[in-house]
Write a protein that holds these residues in place. Sequence first.
Motif, mmCIF file in Angstrom:
data_model
loop_
_atom_site.group_PDB
_atom_site.id
_atom_site.type_symbol
_atom_site.label_atom_id
_atom_site.label_comp_id
_atom_site.label_asym_id
_atom_site.label_seq_id
_atom_site.Cartn_x
_atom_site.Cartn_y
_atom_site.Cartn_z
ATOM 1 N N LEU A 194 0.828 -1.202 0.000
ATOM 2 C CA LEU A 194 0.000 0.000 0.000
ATOM 3 C C LEU A 194 0.866 1.258 0.000
ATOM 4 N N ALA A 195 1.883 1.270 0.840
ATOM 5 C CA ALA A 195 2.740 2.449 0.939
ATOM 6 C C ALA A 195 3.575 2.650 -0.317
ATOM 7 N N ALA A 196 4.039 1.560 -0.927
ATOM 8 C CA ALA A 196 4.961 1.662 -2.058
ATOM 9 C C ALA A 196 4.266 1.765 -3.403
ATOM 10 N N PHE A 197 3.169 1.018 -3.575
ATOM 11 C CA PHE A 197 2.518 0.928 -4.885
ATOM 12 C C PHE A 197 1.125 1.557 -4.925
ATOM 13 N N GLY A 198 0.546 1.801 -3.757
ATOM 14 C CA GLY A 198 -0.777 2.397 -3.711
ATOM 15 C C GLY A 198 -1.901 1.408 -3.568
ATOM 16 N N TYR A 199 -1.594 0.135 -3.663
ATOM 17 C CA TYR A 199 -2.582 -0.936 -3.538
ATOM 18 C C TYR A 199 -1.867 -2.223 -3.137
ATOM 19 N N GLY A 200 -2.653 -3.263 -2.852
ATOM 20 C CA GLY A 200 -2.078 -4.507 -2.383
ATOM 21 C C GLY A 200 -1.365 -5.283 -3.481
ATOM 22 N N PRO A 201 -0.646 -6.337 -3.107
ATOM 23 C CA PRO A 201 0.140 -7.101 -4.077
ATOM 24 C C PRO A 201 -0.705 -7.801 -5.127
ATOM 25 N N LYS A 202 -1.941 -8.179 -4.785
ATOM 26 C CA LYS A 202 -2.789 -8.833 -5.787
ATOM 27 C C LYS A 202 -3.163 -7.857 -6.900
ATOM 28 N N THR A 203 -3.458 -6.614 -6.523
ATOM 29 C CA THR A 203 -3.760 -5.614 -7.551
ATOM 30 C C THR A 203 -2.513 -5.311 -8.371
ATOM 31 N N LEU A 204 -1.362 -5.199 -7.718
ATOM 32 C CA LEU A 204 -0.117 -4.981 -8.454
ATOM 33 C C LEU A 204 0.116 -6.106 -9.458
ATOM 34 N N ALA A 205 -0.117 -7.347 -9.036
ATOM 35 C CA ALA A 205 0.064 -8.483 -9.948
ATOM 36 C C ALA A 205 -0.878 -8.377 -11.142
ATOM 37 N N ARG A 206 -2.125 -7.949 -10.909
ATOM 38 C CA ARG A 206 -3.090 -7.783 -12.011
ATOM 39 C C ARG A 206 -2.623 -6.707 -12.986
ATOM 40 N N VAL A 207 -2.117 -5.602 -12.443
ATOM 41 C CA VAL A 207 -1.671 -4.498 -13.287
ATOM 42 C C VAL A 207 -0.471 -4.922 -14.136
ATOM 43 N N LEU A 208 0.482 -5.599 -13.531
ATOM 44 C CA LEU A 208 1.649 -6.055 -14.271
ATOM 45 C C LEU A 208 1.270 -7.095 -15.322
ATOM 46 N N ARG A 209 0.314 -7.953 -14.986
ATOM 47 C CA ARG A 209 -0.158 -8.940 -15.965
ATOM 48 C C ARG A 209 -0.844 -8.247 -17.142
ATOM 49 N N LEU A 210 -1.621 -7.204 -16.857
ATOM 50 C CA LEU A 210 -2.240 -6.424 -17.927
ATOM 51 C C LEU A 210 -1.177 -5.861 -18.861
ATOM 52 N N GLN A 211 -0.122 -5.300 -18.298
ATOM 53 C CA GLN A 211 0.926 -4.731 -19.138
ATOM 54 C C GLN A 211 1.632 -5.798 -19.968
ATOM 55 N N ARG A 212 1.819 -6.984 -19.401
ATOM 56 C CA ARG A 212 2.411 -8.072 -20.194
ATOM 57 C C ARG A 212 1.512 -8.412 -21.378
#
Length: 257
Positions: A194-212
């Motif tokens: 939350l502090a580093a990315f603005g959301y939890g790791p599951k959302t970060l994983a979804r965002v990175l998967r979208l970019q892939r």
Amino acid sequence: MAHVAVETSAGAVGGGYAERPSRLAGAVVWTKGPAGSEAGPGAGPGAGPGAGVRPVLPDGCMDLLWSEGRLLVAGPDTRAYVPAGPPARWAGLRFFPGTAPGYLGVAAHELRDRRVELAELWPAARVRRLSARLEAAPDPAAALEEAALELAAATGPPDPLLRHLVAALDAGRPVTATADELGLGARRLHRRSLAAFGYGPKTLARVLRLQRALALARAGVPFAETAVRAGFADQAHLARNVRELTGMPLRDLLALG
């Protein structure tokens, strides 16, 4: 995209937008002219007009922005951001995921899905000094990069654990397995994210998967193969996630260029 969204090659991208790798590790320097309707990553209000504007898509990053005498910060997006207003010139520094909060002195979740004036985060005198420096610079993007390098030198290197987290999730590793590998419990990992990315790791994983997936689809990989290679269960799963995160079907996104 070889790894994460910010790892890009130099050169023009289109619509008056150009980017190059920054001397700040993992970051990208970008510029956008007033011509055309495309917005650069993280572009703030007034970056492009009307219908046909290419939306700014979630990518796990935050940007430091300069436009028409204004300094802004683009927080991490969980959905597509569509710029509005008259065309303008922009210069931006897009930070590697998880690094901007340490440099700027603000938790990422405070800026989630927001574009804010830097003066809301820093003392007014400090913002005025940086603004004057950019106003006087023949190349505001280069001056913005220099300012970011100075921030990095003053604050020290980012937490390497965060880069390991991004690399693991971008490689398709499950969140639970990644937490175990990093020696973090689920709650602690969520707080750090939350502090580093603005959301939890599951959302970060979804965002990175979208970019892939977007990188593969833009390279001409068939959608069914894109889904498998990017880590989706099938093409229907890909389609749902793209629409949820961008508000558009994948084919329509690709048509924007």
